[in-house]
Design an enzyme around this catalytic site. Structure first.
Site, PDB file in Angstrom:
ATOM      1  N   GLU A   1      -5.596  -8.383  -0.176  1.00 46.84           N
ATOM      2  CA  GLU A   1      -6.370  -8.197   1.089  1.00 46.84           C
ATOM      3  C   GLU A   1      -7.501  -7.994   0.451  1.00 46.84           C
ATOM      4  OE1 GLU A   1      -4.715  -5.257   3.853  1.00 46.84           O
ATOM      5  OE2 GLU A   1      -2.472  -5.729   3.136  1.00 46.84           O
TER       6      GLU A   1
ATOM      7  N   GLU B   1       0.949  -1.034   0.005  1.00 41.67           N
ATOM      8  CA  GLU B   1       0.042  -0.057  -0.033  1.00 41.67           C
ATOM      9  C   GLU B   1       0.847   1.411   0.002  1.00 41.67           C
ATOM     10  OE1 GLU B   1      -2.949  -0.223   3.070  1.00 41.67           O
ATOM     11  OE2 GLU B   1      -4.229  -1.941   2.038  1.00 41.67           O
TER      12      GLU B   1
HETATM   13  O1  AHR Z   1      -5.076  -5.875   7.285  1.00 40.24           O
HETATM   14  C1  AHR Z   1      -4.896  -4.631   7.789  1.00 40.24           C
HETATM   15  C2  AHR Z   1      -4.182  -3.702   7.270  1.00 40.24           C
HETATM   16  O2  AHR Z   1      -4.999  -3.099   6.089  1.00 40.24           O
HETATM   17  C3  AHR Z   1      -3.088  -3.988   6.525  1.00 40.24           C
HETATM   18  O3  AHR Z   1      -1.894  -3.871   7.238  1.00 40.24           O
HETATM   19  C4  AHR Z   1      -2.761  -3.003   5.280  1.00 40.24           C
HETATM   20  O4  AHR Z   1      -1.981  -3.335   4.122  1.00 40.24           O
HETATM   21  C5  AHR Z   1      -4.287  -2.624   5.147  1.00 40.24           C
HETATM   22  O5  AHR Z   1      -4.211  -1.379   5.182  1.00 40.24           O
END
Ligand code: AHR
Length: 500
Positions: A292, A173
Protein backbone atom coordinates in the site's frame (compact mmCIF):
# COMPACT_ATOMS: atom_id res chain seq x y z
CA UNK A 1 18.41 27.86 -12.28
CA UNK A 2 19.50 24.78 -10.28
CA UNK A 3 22.21 22.61 -11.78
CA UNK A 4 22.34 18.86 -11.14
CA UNK A 5 25.03 16.49 -12.33
CA UNK A 6 24.18 12.80 -12.33
CA UNK A 7 26.53 9.83 -12.47
CA UNK A 8 25.41 6.38 -13.53
CA UNK A 9 27.57 3.29 -13.40
CA UNK A 10 25.94 0.46 -15.37
CA UNK A 11 28.57 -1.97 -14.10
CA UNK A 12 26.99 -1.99 -10.62
CA UNK A 13 23.24 -2.44 -11.07
CA UNK A 14 20.94 -2.50 -8.03
CA UNK A 15 19.03 -5.52 -9.29
CA UNK A 16 16.27 -6.55 -11.68
CA UNK A 17 13.12 -4.43 -11.68
CA UNK A 18 10.30 -6.84 -10.92
CA UNK A 19 7.19 -6.29 -13.03
CA UNK A 20 5.33 -6.74 -9.76
CA UNK A 21 6.50 -3.26 -8.70
CA UNK A 22 3.68 -1.92 -10.86
CA UNK A 23 0.87 -3.51 -8.93
CA UNK A 24 -2.26 -1.87 -7.53
CA UNK A 25 -4.74 -2.54 -4.76
CA UNK A 26 -8.52 -2.89 -5.04
CA UNK A 27 -10.46 -3.00 -1.78
CA UNK A 28 -14.16 -3.29 -1.07
CA UNK A 29 -14.11 0.32 0.10
CA UNK A 30 -16.21 3.27 -0.98
CA UNK A 31 -16.77 3.32 -4.75
CA UNK A 32 -13.68 1.27 -5.58
CA UNK A 33 -15.49 -1.90 -6.64
CA UNK A 34 -19.21 -1.01 -6.74
CA UNK A 35 -19.57 2.16 -8.82
CA UNK A 36 -15.88 1.91 -9.78
CA UNK A 37 -14.81 -1.12 -11.74
CA UNK A 38 -18.36 -2.51 -11.59
CA UNK A 39 -21.49 -0.62 -12.56
CA UNK A 40 -24.20 -2.75 -14.19
CA UNK A 41 -26.41 -0.58 -16.37
CA UNK A 42 -23.60 1.80 -17.27
CA UNK A 43 -23.41 2.25 -21.07
CA UNK A 44 -19.86 0.85 -20.96
CA UNK A 45 -20.75 -2.15 -18.77
CA UNK A 46 -20.11 -5.65 -20.13
CA UNK A 47 -22.34 -8.70 -19.52
CA UNK A 48 -21.00 -9.02 -15.98
CA UNK A 49 -21.45 -5.35 -15.13
CA UNK A 50 -17.77 -4.39 -15.43
CA UNK A 51 -17.03 -1.08 -17.13
CA UNK A 52 -15.02 -1.48 -20.33
CA UNK A 53 -13.79 2.11 -20.21
CA UNK A 54 -12.30 1.44 -16.77
CA UNK A 55 -10.69 -1.80 -17.99
CA UNK A 56 -9.07 0.15 -20.84
CA UNK A 57 -7.65 2.72 -18.44
CA UNK A 58 -6.30 0.07 -16.07
CA UNK A 59 -4.59 -1.60 -19.05
CA UNK A 60 -3.19 1.72 -20.22
CA UNK A 61 -1.85 2.30 -16.71
CA UNK A 62 0.22 -0.87 -16.98
CA UNK A 63 -0.98 -2.49 -13.76
CA UNK A 64 0.70 -5.88 -13.34
CA UNK A 65 -0.76 -7.30 -10.10
CA UNK A 66 -3.78 -6.45 -7.97
CA UNK A 67 -4.01 -7.02 -4.22
CA UNK A 68 -7.60 -7.88 -3.21
CA UNK A 69 -10.11 -7.68 -1.41
CA UNK A 70 -8.55 -5.56 1.39
CA UNK A 71 -7.18 -3.77 3.28
CA UNK A 72 -9.10 -3.28 6.47
CA UNK A 73 -12.14 -4.83 4.77
CA UNK A 74 -10.53 -8.27 4.73
CA UNK A 75 -10.45 -8.48 8.53
CA UNK A 76 -14.26 -8.80 8.60
CA UNK A 77 -14.62 -10.79 5.37
CA UNK A 78 -15.98 -14.31 4.98
CA UNK A 79 -14.69 -15.44 1.59
CA UNK A 80 -17.46 -18.04 1.24
CA UNK A 81 -20.00 -15.19 1.00
CA UNK A 82 -18.42 -14.04 -2.24
CA UNK A 83 -18.74 -17.25 -4.29
CA UNK A 84 -21.67 -19.22 -5.68
CA UNK A 85 -24.91 -17.98 -7.24
CA UNK A 86 -24.95 -14.21 -7.01
CA UNK A 87 -28.59 -13.97 -6.01
CA UNK A 88 -27.97 -16.21 -3.00
CA UNK A 89 -24.97 -14.39 -1.59
CA UNK A 90 -25.41 -12.89 1.87
CA UNK A 91 -25.55 -9.16 2.36
CA UNK A 92 -23.18 -8.18 5.16
CA UNK A 93 -21.91 -5.22 7.10
CA UNK A 94 -18.61 -3.83 5.88
CA UNK A 95 -17.37 -2.82 9.32
CA UNK A 96 -14.11 -1.33 8.12
CA UNK A 97 -15.86 1.29 5.99
CA UNK A 98 -19.29 1.41 7.63
CA UNK A 99 -21.21 0.34 4.55
CA UNK A 100 -23.20 -2.56 3.11
CA UNK A 101 -21.43 -5.38 1.28
CA UNK A 102 -23.68 -7.14 -1.21
CA UNK A 103 -21.01 -9.63 -2.34
CA UNK A 104 -22.18 -9.09 -5.90
CA UNK A 105 -18.51 -8.98 -6.88
CA UNK A 106 -16.50 -11.84 -5.41
CA UNK A 107 -13.53 -14.02 -6.16
CA UNK A 108 -14.77 -15.39 -9.52
CA UNK A 109 -15.93 -12.06 -10.87
CA UNK A 110 -12.82 -10.25 -9.74
CA UNK A 111 -10.51 -12.92 -11.19
CA UNK A 112 -12.34 -12.70 -14.54
CA UNK A 113 -12.00 -8.93 -14.46
CA UNK A 114 -8.27 -9.33 -13.86
CA UNK A 115 -8.03 -11.61 -16.87
CA UNK A 116 -9.46 -8.80 -19.00
CA UNK A 117 -7.00 -6.37 -17.44
CA UNK A 118 -4.10 -8.81 -17.86
CA UNK A 119 -2.93 -8.58 -14.25
CA UNK A 120 -2.04 -11.13 -11.57
CA UNK A 121 -4.26 -11.70 -8.54
CA UNK A 122 -2.70 -11.27 -5.08
CA UNK A 123 -5.11 -12.41 -2.35
CA UNK A 124 -5.31 -11.38 1.28
CA UNK A 125 -6.70 -13.76 3.91
CA UNK A 126 -8.59 -12.68 7.01
CA UNK A 127 -6.41 -13.22 10.07
CA UNK A 128 -8.24 -10.57 12.08
CA UNK A 129 -11.54 -12.27 12.88
CA UNK A 130 -10.75 -15.66 11.33
CA UNK A 131 -7.76 -17.97 11.34
CA UNK A 132 -5.65 -20.68 9.75
CA UNK A 133 -8.50 -23.05 8.87
CA UNK A 134 -10.45 -20.46 6.88
CA UNK A 135 -7.25 -19.44 5.08
CA UNK A 136 -6.66 -23.09 4.20
CA UNK A 137 -10.21 -23.43 2.92
CA UNK A 138 -9.83 -20.42 0.65
CA UNK A 139 -6.51 -21.72 -0.63
CA UNK A 140 -8.01 -25.14 -1.34
CA UNK A 141 -10.97 -23.54 -3.11
CA UNK A 142 -8.70 -21.32 -5.18
CA UNK A 143 -5.73 -23.52 -6.02
CA UNK A 144 -6.52 -27.25 -5.72
CA UNK A 145 -7.35 -28.56 -9.22
CA UNK A 146 -10.21 -30.95 -8.33
CA UNK A 147 -11.41 -33.85 -6.22
CA UNK A 148 -12.15 -32.17 -2.86
CA UNK A 149 -15.43 -30.66 -1.75
CA UNK A 150 -14.08 -27.12 -2.01
CA UNK A 151 -12.29 -27.62 -5.34
CA UNK A 152 -15.43 -29.24 -6.78
CA UNK A 153 -17.50 -26.38 -5.42
CA UNK A 154 -15.29 -23.97 -7.36
CA UNK A 155 -15.76 -26.05 -10.49
CA UNK A 156 -19.54 -26.08 -9.99
CA UNK A 157 -19.37 -22.33 -9.56
CA UNK A 158 -18.01 -22.07 -13.09
CA UNK A 159 -14.25 -22.25 -12.77
CA UNK A 160 -12.69 -25.54 -13.90
CA UNK A 161 -9.06 -24.37 -13.84
CA UNK A 162 -7.76 -23.33 -10.43
CA UNK A 163 -7.13 -19.64 -9.88
CA UNK A 164 -3.54 -20.62 -9.07
CA UNK A 165 -2.93 -17.57 -6.87
CA UNK A 166 0.79 -17.26 -6.13
CA UNK A 167 1.00 -14.32 -3.71
CA UNK A 168 -0.95 -14.29 -0.45
CA UNK A 169 -1.05 -11.62 2.27
CA UNK A 170 -1.37 -13.06 5.77
CA UNK A 171 -3.89 -10.54 7.09
CA UNK A 172 -3.72 -6.78 6.90
CA UNK A 173 -2.20 -4.14 9.19
CA UNK A 174 -2.58 -6.34 12.25
CA UNK A 175 -0.84 -3.76 14.49
CA UNK A 176 -3.49 -1.09 13.81
CA UNK A 177 -5.97 -0.19 16.59
CA UNK A 178 -8.53 0.31 13.78
CA UNK A 179 -8.10 -3.27 12.61
CA UNK A 180 -10.77 -5.84 13.46
CA UNK A 181 -8.80 -8.33 15.55
CA UNK A 182 -5.73 -6.14 16.16
CA UNK A 183 -2.95 -8.23 17.72
CA UNK A 184 0.37 -7.91 19.47
CA UNK A 185 3.47 -8.65 17.39
CA UNK A 186 3.99 -11.84 19.41
CA UNK A 187 0.49 -13.13 18.73
CA UNK A 188 0.52 -12.13 15.09
CA UNK A 189 4.02 -13.50 14.47
CA UNK A 190 2.97 -16.89 15.83
CA UNK A 191 -0.30 -16.90 13.87
CA UNK A 192 1.43 -15.84 10.64
CA UNK A 193 4.02 -18.62 11.05
CA UNK A 194 1.36 -21.26 11.78
CA UNK A 195 -0.82 -20.16 8.89
CA UNK A 196 2.10 -19.96 6.47
CA UNK A 197 3.27 -23.48 7.40
CA UNK A 198 -0.23 -24.85 6.96
CA UNK A 199 -0.73 -23.09 3.61
CA UNK A 200 2.57 -24.48 2.33
CA UNK A 201 1.33 -27.98 3.16
CA UNK A 202 -1.33 -27.36 0.52
CA UNK A 203 0.88 -25.53 -1.98
CA UNK A 204 4.62 -25.33 -1.19
CA UNK A 205 5.41 -22.81 -3.91
CA UNK A 206 3.26 -19.97 -2.53
CA UNK A 207 4.78 -16.55 -1.93
CA UNK A 208 3.64 -15.33 1.47
CA UNK A 209 3.57 -11.80 2.83
CA UNK A 210 3.60 -11.15 6.58
CA UNK A 211 2.21 -7.84 7.83
CA UNK A 212 4.82 -5.25 8.70
CA UNK A 213 3.80 -2.16 10.63
CA UNK A 214 0.89 -0.14 9.23
CA UNK A 215 3.35 2.70 8.79
CA UNK A 216 6.70 3.97 9.96
CA UNK A 217 4.98 6.30 12.43
CA UNK A 218 3.42 3.46 14.43
CA UNK A 219 4.76 3.42 18.00
CA UNK A 220 5.88 -0.21 17.64
CA UNK A 221 7.54 0.28 14.23
CA UNK A 222 10.80 -1.66 14.02
CA UNK A 223 10.09 -3.78 17.07
CA UNK A 224 6.96 -5.12 15.35
CA UNK A 225 8.98 -6.19 12.30
CA UNK A 226 11.68 -7.79 14.46
CA UNK A 227 9.21 -9.73 16.61
CA UNK A 228 7.03 -10.91 13.73
CA UNK A 229 10.04 -12.13 11.78
CA UNK A 230 11.55 -13.77 14.84
CA UNK A 231 8.51 -16.06 14.75
CA UNK A 232 7.83 -16.27 11.02
CA UNK A 233 11.22 -15.78 9.30
CA UNK A 234 11.47 -19.30 7.88
CA UNK A 235 7.85 -19.40 6.77
CA UNK A 236 7.26 -16.17 4.86
CA UNK A 237 8.87 -14.53 1.85
CA UNK A 238 7.96 -10.88 2.28
CA UNK A 239 7.27 -8.31 4.92
CA UNK A 240 4.73 -5.64 3.95
CA UNK A 241 5.28 -1.87 4.05
CA UNK A 242 2.45 0.66 3.87
CA UNK A 243 2.93 4.43 3.47
CA UNK A 244 0.65 7.30 2.52
CA UNK A 245 1.77 10.90 2.09
CA UNK A 246 -0.09 14.19 1.84
CA UNK A 247 0.64 17.90 1.64
CA UNK A 248 0.01 19.14 5.18
CA UNK A 249 -0.74 22.77 6.12
CA UNK A 250 0.49 24.04 2.77
CA UNK A 251 4.02 22.68 3.33
CA UNK A 252 4.68 21.77 -0.30
CA UNK A 253 8.46 21.57 0.22
CA UNK A 254 8.18 18.74 2.75
CA UNK A 255 5.51 16.99 0.71
CA UNK A 256 7.65 17.04 -2.45
CA UNK A 257 10.39 15.28 -0.47
CA UNK A 258 8.12 12.35 0.57
CA UNK A 259 10.29 9.88 -1.37
CA UNK A 260 13.18 10.52 1.03
CA UNK A 261 10.91 9.20 3.78
CA UNK A 262 10.02 6.16 1.67
CA UNK A 263 13.75 5.52 1.07
CA UNK A 264 14.41 5.56 4.81
CA UNK A 265 11.38 3.41 5.54
CA UNK A 266 12.46 0.70 3.09
CA UNK A 267 16.05 0.76 4.28
CA UNK A 268 14.98 0.45 7.93
CA UNK A 269 12.69 -2.50 7.24
CA UNK A 270 15.37 -4.22 5.15
CA UNK A 271 17.94 -3.66 7.93
CA UNK A 272 15.53 -5.11 10.50
CA UNK A 273 14.81 -8.16 8.34
CA UNK A 274 18.53 -8.67 7.79
CA UNK A 275 19.16 -8.36 11.52
CA UNK A 276 16.80 -11.28 12.12
CA UNK A 277 18.50 -13.13 9.27
CA UNK A 278 21.87 -12.63 10.98
CA UNK A 279 20.62 -13.70 14.40
CA UNK A 280 19.11 -16.86 12.90
CA UNK A 281 22.12 -17.47 10.60
CA UNK A 282 19.50 -17.97 7.92
CA UNK A 283 20.38 -18.44 4.26
CA UNK A 284 16.97 -16.97 3.31
CA UNK A 285 16.36 -13.31 2.53
CA UNK A 286 13.05 -11.60 3.26
CA UNK A 287 12.04 -9.01 0.69
CA UNK A 288 9.60 -6.12 0.92
CA UNK A 289 6.10 -6.12 -0.52
CA UNK A 290 5.23 -2.41 -0.50
CA UNK A 291 1.61 -3.32 -0.91
CA UNK A 292 0.00 0.00 0.00
CA UNK A 293 1.57 3.27 -1.06
CA UNK A 294 0.22 6.51 -2.48
CA UNK A 295 -0.64 10.12 -1.80
CA UNK A 296 -3.75 10.03 0.43
CA UNK A 297 -5.42 13.05 2.01
CA UNK A 298 -6.25 11.14 5.16
CA UNK A 299 -6.67 14.43 7.03
CA UNK A 300 -9.72 15.12 4.83
CA UNK A 301 -11.45 11.88 5.81
CA UNK A 302 -14.19 12.79 8.32
CA UNK A 303 -13.08 11.80 11.84
CA UNK A 304 -15.70 9.07 12.23
CA UNK A 305 -17.49 7.61 9.24
CA UNK A 306 -21.24 7.63 9.98
CA UNK A 307 -21.66 5.20 12.85
CA UNK A 308 -25.42 4.86 12.99
CA UNK A 309 -26.76 1.34 13.33
CA UNK A 310 -29.58 2.10 10.89
CA UNK A 311 -27.35 3.64 8.22
CA UNK A 312 -25.06 1.31 6.23
CA UNK A 313 -24.84 2.93 2.81
CA UNK A 314 -24.05 1.05 -0.39
CA UNK A 315 -20.73 2.14 -1.84
CA UNK A 316 -20.54 5.61 -0.27
CA UNK A 317 -17.98 7.99 -1.78
CA UNK A 318 -14.87 7.87 0.45
CA UNK A 319 -11.48 9.47 -0.18
CA UNK A 320 -12.04 10.51 -3.79
CA UNK A 321 -9.08 12.86 -3.75
CA UNK A 322 -8.94 15.01 -6.90
CA UNK A 323 -5.08 14.84 -7.13
CA UNK A 324 -2.98 17.74 -8.27
CA UNK A 325 0.17 18.10 -10.36
CA UNK A 326 2.20 18.12 -7.12
CA UNK A 327 0.50 14.85 -6.07
CA UNK A 328 1.43 13.34 -9.44
CA UNK A 329 5.04 14.50 -9.04
CA UNK A 330 5.20 12.86 -5.61
CA UNK A 331 3.69 9.61 -6.92
CA UNK A 332 6.31 9.58 -9.70
CA UNK A 333 9.02 10.19 -7.10
CA UNK A 334 7.71 7.37 -4.85
CA UNK A 335 7.99 5.01 -7.82
CA UNK A 336 11.60 6.14 -8.20
CA UNK A 337 12.20 5.17 -4.58
CA UNK A 338 10.76 1.70 -5.26
CA UNK A 339 12.96 1.32 -8.35
CA UNK A 340 16.18 2.27 -6.58
CA UNK A 341 15.41 -0.42 -3.98
CA UNK A 342 14.53 -3.01 -6.62
CA UNK A 343 16.94 -5.53 -5.12
CA UNK A 344 14.73 -5.78 -2.01
CA UNK A 345 11.35 -4.34 -3.00
CA UNK A 346 10.10 -6.95 -5.40
CA UNK A 347 6.36 -6.33 -5.15
CA UNK A 348 4.35 -3.14 -4.67
CA UNK A 349 0.76 -1.95 -4.99
CA UNK A 350 -0.39 1.61 -5.47
CA UNK A 351 -3.40 2.00 -3.17
CA UNK A 352 -5.89 2.11 -4.62
CA UNK A 353 -7.01 1.94 -8.27
CA UNK A 354 -10.43 3.38 -9.07
CA UNK A 355 -12.24 6.27 -7.33
CA UNK A 356 -10.92 5.57 -3.79
CA UNK A 357 -7.42 7.08 -3.26
CA UNK A 358 -7.12 6.41 -6.96
CA UNK A 359 -5.43 7.37 -10.22
CA UNK A 360 -8.64 6.56 -12.15
CA UNK A 361 -11.96 8.34 -11.63
CA UNK A 362 -15.22 6.73 -12.75
CA UNK A 363 -18.37 8.80 -12.61
CA UNK A 364 -21.69 7.06 -12.03
CA UNK A 365 -23.35 6.81 -15.47
CA UNK A 366 -20.60 9.11 -16.69
CA UNK A 367 -17.07 9.05 -18.03
CA UNK A 368 -13.91 7.50 -16.61
CA UNK A 369 -10.75 9.58 -16.69
CA UNK A 370 -7.16 9.88 -15.54
CA UNK A 371 -6.19 11.77 -12.41
CA UNK A 372 -2.71 13.36 -12.29
CA UNK A 373 -1.19 10.36 -10.49
CA UNK A 374 -2.13 8.08 -13.39
CA UNK A 375 0.50 9.55 -15.71
CA UNK A 376 3.79 8.90 -13.90
CA UNK A 377 2.58 5.42 -12.98
CA UNK A 378 1.67 4.51 -16.57
CA UNK A 379 4.91 5.93 -17.99
CA UNK A 380 7.10 4.24 -15.36
CA UNK A 381 5.39 0.89 -15.81
CA UNK A 382 5.93 1.18 -19.57
CA UNK A 383 9.53 2.39 -19.50
CA UNK A 384 11.23 0.91 -16.42
CA UNK A 385 12.66 -2.34 -17.79
CA UNK A 386 15.57 -4.61 -17.03
CA UNK A 387 17.74 -3.61 -14.10
CA UNK A 388 17.70 -0.61 -11.79
CA UNK A 389 20.94 1.40 -11.90
CA UNK A 390 22.61 3.35 -9.11
CA UNK A 391 22.39 7.08 -9.77
CA UNK A 392 24.55 9.62 -7.99
CA UNK A 393 23.00 13.10 -7.79
CA UNK A 394 25.19 16.12 -7.21
CA UNK A 395 22.94 19.16 -6.72
CA UNK A 396 21.98 21.77 -4.12
CA UNK A 397 19.64 20.86 -1.27
CA UNK A 398 16.84 22.66 0.55
CA UNK A 399 15.52 22.52 4.08
CA UNK A 400 12.22 20.87 4.92
CA UNK A 401 10.30 20.89 8.18
CA UNK A 402 9.55 17.16 7.95
CA UNK A 403 12.60 15.56 6.37
CA UNK A 404 15.56 17.86 7.07
CA UNK A 405 17.72 18.87 4.11
CA UNK A 406 16.86 17.09 0.86
CA UNK A 407 18.29 17.32 -2.67
CA UNK A 408 16.35 19.55 -5.07
CA UNK A 409 16.68 16.98 -7.86
CA UNK A 410 16.06 13.27 -7.54
CA UNK A 411 16.72 10.59 -10.16
CA UNK A 412 16.36 6.86 -10.85
CA UNK A 413 17.39 4.84 -13.89
CA UNK A 414 16.83 1.47 -15.52
CA UNK A 415 18.51 -0.27 -18.44
CA UNK A 416 17.66 -3.29 -20.54
CA UNK A 417 19.40 -4.57 -23.60
CA UNK A 418 19.96 -1.41 -25.61
CA UNK A 419 17.25 0.72 -24.00
CA UNK A 420 17.40 2.84 -20.90
CA UNK A 421 15.06 5.08 -18.94
CA UNK A 422 15.79 7.97 -16.65
CA UNK A 423 13.22 9.29 -14.18
CA UNK A 424 13.73 12.79 -12.79
CA UNK A 425 12.08 15.09 -10.29
CA UNK A 426 12.62 18.78 -9.73
CA UNK A 427 11.39 19.66 -6.23
CA UNK A 428 12.14 23.37 -6.51
CA UNK A 429 8.98 25.46 -6.42
CA UNK A 430 10.54 28.41 -8.20
CA UNK A 431 13.51 27.37 -10.28
CA UNK A 432 14.15 25.26 -13.32
CA UNK A 433 16.71 22.49 -12.96
CA UNK A 434 19.28 21.77 -15.64
CA UNK A 435 20.30 18.11 -15.38
CA UNK A 436 23.35 16.69 -17.13
CA UNK A 437 24.54 13.10 -17.19
CA UNK A 438 27.14 11.15 -19.12
CA UNK A 439 25.30 8.22 -20.66
CA UNK A 440 28.16 6.96 -22.82
CA UNK A 441 28.76 3.93 -20.52
CA UNK A 442 25.15 2.85 -21.20
CA UNK A 443 25.76 2.81 -24.95
CA UNK A 444 22.56 4.73 -25.74
CA UNK A 445 22.62 7.01 -28.78
CA UNK A 446 19.17 8.44 -29.28
CA UNK A 447 16.42 9.97 -27.21
CA UNK A 448 13.14 8.19 -27.88
CA UNK A 449 10.91 10.49 -25.84
CA UNK A 450 11.00 12.96 -22.99
CA UNK A 451 7.72 13.41 -21.12
CA UNK A 452 7.14 15.89 -18.31
CA UNK A 453 4.37 16.37 -15.77
CA UNK A 454 4.24 20.01 -14.70
CA UNK A 455 2.00 23.04 -14.70
CA UNK A 456 2.41 26.70 -13.81
CA UNK A 457 -0.06 25.90 -11.02
CA UNK A 458 1.23 22.89 -9.03
CA UNK A 459 -2.25 22.50 -7.56
CA UNK A 460 -3.99 22.16 -10.92
CA UNK A 461 -6.05 18.97 -11.22
CA UNK A 462 -8.14 17.16 -13.80
CA UNK A 463 -11.89 17.26 -13.39
CA UNK A 464 -14.78 15.60 -15.12
CA UNK A 465 -15.21 18.77 -17.23
CA UNK A 466 -11.50 19.17 -17.97
CA UNK A 467 -10.12 15.70 -18.11
CA UNK A 468 -6.76 16.58 -19.60
CA UNK A 469 -5.87 19.84 -17.97
CA UNK A 470 -3.05 17.83 -16.37
CA UNK A 471 -1.15 15.28 -18.44
CA UNK A 472 2.32 14.36 -19.64
CA UNK A 473 3.64 16.67 -22.31
CA UNK A 474 6.67 16.23 -24.56
CA UNK A 475 9.62 18.14 -23.14
CA UNK A 476 11.53 19.69 -26.05
CA UNK A 477 14.37 20.90 -23.84
CA UNK A 478 16.52 17.79 -23.93
CA UNK A 479 19.57 16.89 -26.00
CA UNK A 480 21.96 13.95 -26.24
CA UNK A 481 25.29 15.02 -27.69
CA UNK A 482 28.33 12.77 -27.66
CA UNK A 483 26.72 10.52 -25.05
CA UNK A 484 26.03 13.46 -22.74
CA UNK A 485 22.37 14.09 -21.93
CA UNK A 486 21.11 17.46 -20.81
CA UNK A 487 17.49 18.10 -19.90
CA UNK A 488 15.67 21.05 -18.34
CA UNK A 489 13.06 20.37 -15.70
CA UNK A 490 10.42 22.97 -14.84
CA UNK A 491 9.72 23.71 -11.15
CA UNK A 492 7.65 21.02 -9.37
CA UNK A 493 7.90 18.49 -12.15
CA UNK A 494 8.38 14.80 -12.90
CA UNK A 495 10.07 13.68 -16.12
CA UNK A 496 10.69 10.37 -17.89
CA UNK A 497 13.42 10.15 -20.53
CA UNK A 498 13.53 7.04 -22.66
CA UNK A 499 16.71 6.30 -24.61
CA UNK A 500 17.79 3.81 -27.22
O1 AHR B 1 -6.16 1.80 1.50
C1 AHR B 1 -7.02 2.20 2.50
C2 AHR B 1 -6.72 1.57 3.85
O2 AHR B 1 -5.47 2.01 4.30
C3 AHR B 1 -6.58 0.07 3.86
O3 AHR B 1 -7.79 -0.58 4.00
C4 AHR B 1 -5.73 -0.18 5.06
O4 AHR B 1 -4.96 -1.35 4.93
C5 AHR B 1 -4.90 1.08 5.18
O5 AHR B 1 -4.93 1.58 6.47
Amino acid sequence: MVRARLTIDPARPVGPVSRRLFGAFVEHMGRGVYGGIHEPGHPEADRDGFRRDVVDLVKEMGVTTVRYPGGNFVSGFRWEDSVGPRDQRPVRLNLAWHSTETNEVGLHEFASWLEQVGAELMLAVNLGTRGTLEALDLLEYANVPSGTTLAEQRIRNGRRQPFDVRMWCLGNEMDGPWQLGQMSAEDYGRLAARTAKAMRQVDPGLELVACGSSGAAMPTFGEWERTVLTHAYDDVDYLSCHAYYEEKDGDLGSFLASATDMDRFIETVVATADHVKAVRRSPRTINVSFDEWNVWYLSRVPAGLARRIDDWPLAPAISEDPYTVADGVVVGNLLMSLIRHADRVTSASIAQLVNVIAPIAAEPRGPAWRRSTFFPFAATSRLARGVALRVGVDCPGYDTAEHGEVPVVDAAATADDGVAALFLVNRSQTEEAEVTVDLAPLGVRTIEEVLTLSDPDPHAANTSDRQDRVRLRPNPRAALIGGRLSVSLPPVSWTAVSLH
